[in-house]
Design an enzyme around this catalytic site. Structure first.
Site, PDB file in Angstrom:
ATOM      1  N   GLY A  20     -34.705  49.230 -26.436  1.00 44.69           N
ATOM      2  CA  GLY A  20     -35.257  47.946 -26.835  1.00 44.69           C
ATOM      3  C   GLY A  20     -35.225  46.942 -25.684  1.00 44.69           C
ATOM      4  O   GLY A  20     -36.159  46.171 -25.490  1.00 44.69           O
ATOM      5  N   ARG A  24     -31.942  47.318 -20.007  1.00 46.45           N
ATOM      6  CA  ARG A  24     -31.344  48.639 -20.181  1.00 46.45           C
ATOM      7  C   ARG A  24     -32.274  49.725 -19.646  1.00 46.45           C
ATOM      8  O   ARG A  24     -31.821  50.757 -19.154  1.00 46.45           O
ATOM      9  CB  ARG A  24     -30.987  48.895 -21.646  1.00 46.45           C
ATOM     10  CG  ARG A  24     -29.992  50.024 -21.799  1.00 46.45           C
ATOM     11  CD  ARG A  24     -29.483  50.174 -23.221  1.00 46.45           C
ATOM     12  NE  ARG A  24     -28.743  48.996 -23.643  1.00 46.45           N
ATOM     13  CZ  ARG A  24     -28.634  48.602 -24.909  1.00 46.45           C
ATOM     14  NH1 ARG A  24     -29.211  49.295 -25.865  1.00 46.45           N
ATOM     15  NH2 ARG A  24     -27.959  47.528 -25.214  1.00 46.45           N
ATOM     16  N   ARG A  43     -44.871  40.823 -19.167  1.00 48.60           N
ATOM     17  CA  ARG A  43     -43.936  40.103 -20.049  1.00 48.60           C
ATOM     18  C   ARG A  43     -42.471  40.439 -19.769  1.00 48.60           C
ATOM     19  O   ARG A  43     -41.613  40.294 -20.653  1.00 48.60           O
ATOM     20  CB  ARG A  43     -44.241  40.395 -21.522  1.00 48.60           C
ATOM     21  CG  ARG A  43     -45.537  39.747 -21.977  1.00 48.60           C
ATOM     22  CD  ARG A  43     -45.865  40.092 -23.397  1.00 48.60           C
ATOM     23  NE  ARG A  43     -47.123  39.467 -23.764  1.00 48.60           N
ATOM     24  CZ  ARG A  43     -47.230  38.448 -24.632  1.00 48.60           C
ATOM     25  NH1 ARG A  43     -46.176  37.977 -25.242  1.00 48.60           N
ATOM     26  NH2 ARG A  43     -48.396  37.922 -24.896  1.00 48.60           N
ATOM     27  N   ARG A  87     -36.267  56.980 -28.726  1.00 46.97           N
ATOM     28  CA  ARG A  87     -35.647  55.651 -28.685  1.00 46.97           C
ATOM     29  C   ARG A  87     -34.175  55.815 -28.329  1.00 46.97           C
ATOM     30  O   ARG A  87     -33.477  56.684 -28.873  1.00 46.97           O
ATOM     31  CB  ARG A  87     -35.797  54.962 -30.050  1.00 46.97           C
ATOM     32  CG  ARG A  87     -34.862  53.805 -30.249  1.00 46.97           C
ATOM     33  CD  ARG A  87     -35.259  52.874 -31.370  1.00 46.97           C
ATOM     34  NE  ARG A  87     -34.133  52.098 -31.846  1.00 46.97           N
ATOM     35  CZ  ARG A  87     -33.518  51.122 -31.152  1.00 46.97           C
ATOM     36  NH1 ARG A  87     -33.911  50.806 -29.940  1.00 46.97           N
ATOM     37  NH2 ARG A  87     -32.491  50.471 -31.669  1.00 46.97           N
ATOM     38  N   SER A  90     -28.925  50.642 -29.718  1.00 44.44           N
ATOM     39  CA  SER A  90     -27.656  50.429 -30.404  1.00 44.44           C
ATOM     40  C   SER A  90     -27.911  50.242 -31.894  1.00 44.44           C
ATOM     41  O   SER A  90     -29.044  49.991 -32.316  1.00 44.44           O
ATOM     42  CB  SER A  90     -26.943  49.200 -29.825  1.00 44.44           C
ATOM     43  OG  SER A  90     -27.761  48.070 -29.977  1.00 44.44           O
ATOM     44  N   ASP A 204     -21.577  47.914 -33.109  1.00 40.98           N
ATOM     45  CA  ASP A 204     -20.830  47.003 -33.977  1.00 40.98           C
ATOM     46  C   ASP A 204     -20.745  47.646 -35.354  1.00 40.98           C
ATOM     47  O   ASP A 204     -21.384  48.682 -35.584  1.00 40.98           O
ATOM     48  CB  ASP A 204     -21.499  45.619 -34.040  1.00 40.98           C
ATOM     49  CG  ASP A 204     -22.960  45.707 -34.416  1.00 40.98           C
ATOM     50  OD1 ASP A 204     -23.803  45.760 -33.510  1.00 40.98           O
ATOM     51  OD2 ASP A 204     -23.275  45.753 -35.613  1.00 40.98           O
ATOM     52  N   ARG A 217     -19.863  48.733 -23.105  1.00 37.24           N
ATOM     53  CA  ARG A 217     -21.174  49.168 -23.577  1.00 37.24           C
ATOM     54  C   ARG A 217     -21.812  50.156 -22.626  1.00 37.24           C
ATOM     55  O   ARG A 217     -22.324  51.184 -23.051  1.00 37.24           O
ATOM     56  CB  ARG A 217     -22.103  47.964 -23.763  1.00 37.24           C
ATOM     57  CG  ARG A 217     -21.704  47.155 -24.965  1.00 37.24           C
ATOM     58  CD  ARG A 217     -22.629  45.997 -25.178  1.00 37.24           C
ATOM     59  NE  ARG A 217     -22.230  45.313 -26.399  1.00 37.24           N
ATOM     60  CZ  ARG A 217     -23.033  45.079 -27.419  1.00 37.24           C
ATOM     61  NH1 ARG A 217     -24.281  45.438 -27.371  1.00 37.24           N
ATOM     62  NH2 ARG A 217     -22.594  44.474 -28.488  1.00 37.24           N
TER      63      ARG A 217
END
Ligand code: HPA
Length: 234
Positions: A20, A24, A43, A87, A90, A204, A217
């Protein structure tokens, strides 16, 4: 070039990893790919193409949510010929047995609605992963030290969701985790004959309230990228 991707024809690989977060995408490309080249910056949604063990791979950001992912996945498949999209992202854990840093391989992705709901009309479509990718990812994850879970996840449009009753029902029905993209990815892949999978790291937890510290992470996300790359090229 498409409206949202500035790569030249041929600059996008048939295999795409889709985080996403565009930062990353940059991190994963620099950490895992040989000679990564920046192929998209439109963008700020970075995409890199390079090789992993001699195989061409693109790592492209999708943005957050199914509306954003739908734009990138439509263009990747229909205009650039992507055939396999995994994909990497997280998710929030929704079962006690699911711990922070665990991997979840999303067999199915339940949702209230996706951008495709309008054309599905009365059909309650069941978005599901490509079985070959799922099986290969499961096998790759067995070589990793951390725990891996396979099952249903929930793709929501609402990060700050106040429907506690809804979360409760999903937990009662065994949903492993919540994220915001997989259901539309699986639906688009089904429509256009591509293979798709979501490999997720639990960052989380909705039951315990625990969350991964920022410095943890990166290391936890490495296992997810490795599993995705191995699954793509079995
Ligand atoms: N909700 C939705 N998406 C997420 C979450 C969450 O708790 N954690 C990581 N992605």
């Amino acid at each position: 070039m498409t409206v949202h991707i500035s790569a030249e024809p041929g600059q996008i690989a048939e295999t795409v990893l889709l985080p996403g977060d565009p930062l990353r995408a940059e991190w994963a490309a620099k950490r895992f790919l040989t000679d990564p080249i920046l192929v998209n910056r439109t963008r700020g949604m970075s995409g890199y193409t390079g090789t992993w063990q001699g195989q061409r791979v693109t790592i492209q950001g999708s943005g957050m949510g199914m509306a954003s992912l739908s734009i990138y996945v439509n263009e990747l498949i229909r205009d650039y010929g992507a055939k396999t999209i995994i994909r990497i992202g997280s998710c929030g854990g929704m079962q006690e047995k699911v711990g922070l840093r665990d991997l979840i391989l999303a067999m199915t992705a339940t949702s209230i609605a996706t951008p495709s709901s309008a054309i599905m009309r009365e059909i309650n479509f069941a978005p599901s992963a490509d079985f070959g990718l799922l099986q290969a990812a499961w096998q790759a994850a067995q070589q990793m030290p951390g725990a891996v879970h396979v099952g249903g996840i929930y793709s929501t449009d609402t990060f700050y969701d106040e429907r506690r009753d809804l979360t409760e029902q999903l937990m009662r029905h065994g949903i492993l985790g919540v994220e915001m993209e997989a259901a539309e990815l699986y639906t688009l892949a089904a429509r256009h004959g591509a293979r798709a999978l979501a490999v997720l790291t639990v960052s989380d937890h909705l039951v315990t309230g625990a969350a991964l510290p920022a410095e943890d992470r990166e290391r936890s996300f490495e296992a997810m990228v490795e599993v995705a790359l191995k699954a793509a090229f079995v």
